[in-house]
Design an enzyme around this catalytic site. Structure first.
Site, PDB file in Angstrom:
ATOM      1  N   HIS A  90      54.742 -62.908  11.974  1.00  0.00           N
ATOM      2  CA  HIS A  90      53.897 -62.429  13.060  1.00  0.00           C
ATOM      3  C   HIS A  90      52.467 -62.934  12.935  1.00  0.00           C
ATOM      4  O   HIS A  90      51.685 -62.817  13.864  1.00  0.00           O
ATOM      5  CB  HIS A  90      53.810 -60.891  13.038  1.00  0.00           C
TER       6      HIS A  90
ATOM      7  N   ARG B 126      71.204 -58.123  21.168  1.00  0.00           N
ATOM      8  CA  ARG B 126      70.497 -57.346  20.163  1.00  0.00           C
ATOM      9  C   ARG B 126      70.815 -55.867  20.207  1.00  0.00           C
ATOM     10  O   ARG B 126      71.224 -55.334  21.229  1.00  0.00           O
ATOM     11  CB  ARG B 126      69.013 -57.515  20.426  1.00  0.00           C
TER      12      ARG B 126
ATOM     13  N   LYS C 161      63.467 -71.945   6.303  1.00  0.00           N
ATOM     14  CA  LYS C 161      62.773 -71.096   7.260  1.00  0.00           C
ATOM     15  C   LYS C 161      61.495 -70.487   6.663  1.00  0.00           C
ATOM     16  O   LYS C 161      61.508 -69.950   5.569  1.00  0.00           O
ATOM     17  CB  LYS C 161      63.709 -69.972   7.696  1.00  0.00           C
TER      18      LYS C 161
ATOM     19  N   ASP D  71      58.484 -71.027  21.242  1.00  0.00           N
ATOM     20  CA  ASP D  71      59.748 -70.545  21.809  1.00  0.00           C
ATOM     21  C   ASP D  71      59.514 -69.570  22.960  1.00  0.00           C
ATOM     22  O   ASP D  71      60.430 -69.238  23.686  1.00  0.00           O
ATOM     23  CB  ASP D  71      60.592 -69.879  20.713  1.00  0.00           C
TER      24      ASP D  71
ATOM     25  N   LYS E 253      60.552 -66.479   4.696  1.00  0.00           N
ATOM     26  CA  LYS E 253      61.667 -65.822   4.015  1.00  0.00           C
ATOM     27  C   LYS E 253      61.660 -66.210   2.540  1.00  0.00           C
ATOM     28  O   LYS E 253      61.350 -67.332   2.194  1.00  0.00           O
ATOM     29  CB  LYS E 253      63.001 -66.285   4.614  1.00  0.00           C
ATOM     30  N   THR E 254      62.007 -65.252   1.712  1.00  0.00           N
ATOM     31  CA  THR E 254      62.268 -65.575   0.327  1.00  0.00           C
ATOM     32  C   THR E 254      63.710 -65.178   0.071  1.00  0.00           C
ATOM     33  O   THR E 254      64.377 -64.695   0.969  1.00  0.00           O
ATOM     34  CB  THR E 254      61.359 -64.765  -0.615  1.00  0.00           C
TER      35      THR E 254
ATOM     36  N   LYS F 166      68.113 -66.535  20.142  1.00  0.00           N
ATOM     37  CA  LYS F 166      69.144 -65.642  19.616  1.00  0.00           C
ATOM     38  C   LYS F 166      70.483 -66.055  20.205  1.00  0.00           C
ATOM     39  O   LYS F 166      70.563 -66.445  21.355  1.00  0.00           O
ATOM     40  CB  LYS F 166      68.859 -64.193  20.036  1.00  0.00           C
TER      41      LYS F 166
ATOM     42  N   GLN G 178      59.076 -59.305  30.765  1.00  0.00           N
ATOM     43  CA  GLN G 178      57.923 -59.865  30.060  1.00  0.00           C
ATOM     44  C   GLN G 178      56.933 -60.462  31.055  1.00  0.00           C
ATOM     45  O   GLN G 178      55.726 -60.347  30.891  1.00  0.00           O
ATOM     46  CB  GLN G 178      58.372 -60.926  29.041  1.00  0.00           C
TER      47      GLN G 178
ATOM     48  N   THR H 168      60.380 -54.142  16.231  1.00  0.00           N
ATOM     49  CA  THR H 168      61.712 -53.933  15.669  1.00  0.00           C
ATOM     50  C   THR H 168      61.664 -53.295  14.285  1.00  0.00           C
ATOM     51  O   THR H 168      62.672 -52.839  13.784  1.00  0.00           O
ATOM     52  CB  THR H 168      62.490 -55.260  15.576  1.00  0.00           C
TER      53      THR H 168
ATOM     54  N   HIS I 213      55.665 -58.788   9.590  1.00  0.00           N
ATOM     55  CA  HIS I 213      55.923 -59.694   8.475  1.00  0.00           C
ATOM     56  C   HIS I 213      55.158 -60.972   8.743  1.00  0.00           C
ATOM     57  O   HIS I 213      54.558 -61.110   9.815  1.00  0.00           O
ATOM     58  CB  HIS I 213      57.422 -59.929   8.278  1.00  0.00           C
TER      59      HIS I 213
END
Length: 433
Positions: free
Chosen positions: A47, A85, A235, A198, A238-239, A81, A177, A39, A44
RNA sequence: GGGGAGAUACCGAAGCGGUCAAACGGGGCAGACUGUAAAUCUGUUGGCUCAGCCUUCGGAGGUUCGAAUCCUCCUCUCCCCA
């Protein structure tokens, strides 16, 4: 064969796996894959767990396959989600695939002469030409809708609480998948799929498909890792400024280093096992030392060093460390002044910058105007005024107040000003011309 | 199609003719403490030329000396019944 499963187990990287996985992998060199959604054109740190699983796979003598989900990325995984998307174009996909491979190469050996060299595949390459008719006939036939509906990810979306419902496109995601796994099984002898917890539902659709299509003596395995959590419940990855990326253009090595350094004690013990390759003995020793003197933050420093060097480089790490020393250590105005321009810019590479013309600066700028209008450090004069009153603004590491007058003597290297909002927020102002 | 409830600052939520730039909580930011942690305490959180002024309470009009509060129309959201 080394015990791959055991390696992951002590590192706390196993959430669930299909029966027989460990036994099989002890006896056979196994190809295993992890799917990555293309994506963006950078990984990040979310991953990273999957990547580390592949790394351990390779280190333990098995063959890692990184699957770029070009096709599946076009559909969008409904797991976790609540909304449909956006779909990607092929051009964007190819661009992202390339960028991802470069980053993955820092972890995996794609050019090894041995049999367990890592490979990168893109499911777009085999889904692209697969006609809809062939797909529903050859693949869709093997699984019932009942089976597919029983998956959590589907149930949640179909249930009444989520008002938006679910498109057929996303419903078919697990099948696509699942087919990936089947395809890799047939073409690469891949018998293992790994992912976050997940992904369990999607992965088992694949093992199920393989069993039905290939017969029950052809076993395929699933292994998932726990979702990475933070002790305070927020989470991971994330910042305030968003995702922590591996791409230095998106997240500077300094910020990257800082992210890991700021991890809480509790999380640091977990992360050091997951994100570094230190041995069990080394880690146990570190944990003991850390507990004796937690304020030294040995774990965080080790964690940050290991990952920063792997993702960026030794020299980027040194620079991040130097920046940290100056910004948070005993950094003083004198130290700042002693830096040459190159070092200065290197240290503040990841810091927001703005420019003011020399002419304007020499004519004299009011401190409020300077902090808000001219540099954007603060959104408004009012905010700047408040912060000054609260003793929250520094220039070149020295606190200033509302009466402060900027002068030529404040310039570092005759052209830079370091503005600081509170302890952690830096801004570099360059005087141009 | 019928009936009802609602839309308030970053989010949640009070306010229901003047004393409202708008209670309270969360979040954000800063200060103290500290380990660049957690917890805690304090301040602050629309803008400005800052004891004053200007623009905000879904949108557009109106009533009134005065409207987030009352009226009309519009837009959107939620609930119940068919």
């Amino acid at each position: 064969m080394k015990n791959f499963v055991e390696e992951l187990r002590w590192r706390g990287m196993i959430h669930d796996m299909t029966p027989g996985t460990e036994e099989y992998m002890l006896k056979n060199m196994t190809a295993g894959y992890v799917g990555i959604d293309p994506t963006a054109d950078s990984l990040h740190i979310g991953h990273l767990v999957g990547v580390m699983m592949l790394k351990h796979l390779q280190m333990n003598g098995h063959k890692p396959i990184a699957l770029v989900g070009g096709a599946t990325g076009m559909i969008g995984d409904p797991s976790g989600k609540s909304q449909e998307r956006n779909l990607l174009t092929e051009e964007a996909l190819r661009h992202n695939e390339n960028a991802l491979k470069n980053q993955l190469a820092k972890f995996l050996d794609f050019d090894s002469p041995s049999k367990n060299s890592a490979i990168l595949v893109n499911n777009y390459d085999w889904m692209n030409t697969f006609s809809f008719l062939d797909f529903i006939r050859d693949i869709g036939k093997h699984l019932t809708v009942n089976y597919m509906m029983a998956k959590d990810s589907v149930k949640k979306r179909i249930s009444a609480e989520s008002g938006t419902g679910m498109s057929f496109t996303e419903f078919s995601y697990q099948l696509v998948q699942g087919y990936d796994f089947l395809h890799l099984f047939k073409n690469e002898g891949c018998r293992l799929q790994m992912g976050g917890s997940d992904q369990w539902g999607n992965i088992t659709t694949g093992t199920e498909l393989i069993r039905r299509k290939m017969g029950s003596d052809n076993e395929a395995f699933a292994l998932t890792c726990p979702l990475i959590t933070k002790a305070d419940g927020s989470k991971f990855g994330k910042t305030e400024s968003g995702n922590v990326w591996l791409d230095p253009e998106k997240t500077s090595p300094y910020e990257f280093y800082q992210f890991w350094l700021n991890v809480s004690d509790e999380d640091a013990e977990k992360y050091v096992k997951i994100f570094t390759l230190l041995t069990q003995q080394q880690i146990e020793k570190l944990v003991v030392e850390h507990r004796e003197a937690p304020h030294v933050r040995l774990l965080q420093k080790t964690l940050a060093r290991e990952i920063t060097i792997r993702v960026h480089s030794e020299s980027e790490y040194e620079l991040a460390l130097a920046a940290t020393e100056i910004l948070f250590g005993k950094g003083t105005t004198e130290m700042l002044r002693s830096l040459n321009e190159k070092t200065l810019l290197g240290i503040f590479a990841g810091v927001p910058q703005s420019e003011i013309s020399r002419k304007e600066f020499m004519e004299g700028i009011g401190i409020l105007d300077f902090l808000s209008q001219k540099t954007g450090v603060f959104k408004s004069n009012g905010e700047a005024r408040r912060m000054l009153k609260d003793n929250g603004v520094s220039i070149n590491k020295a606190k200033i107040n509302e009466d402060y007058e900027l002068s030529i003597n404040d310039l570092l290297n005759d052209q830079y000003l370091l503005v600081q909002k509170g302890k952690k927020n830096y801004f570099l102002v360059k005087i141009t011309g």
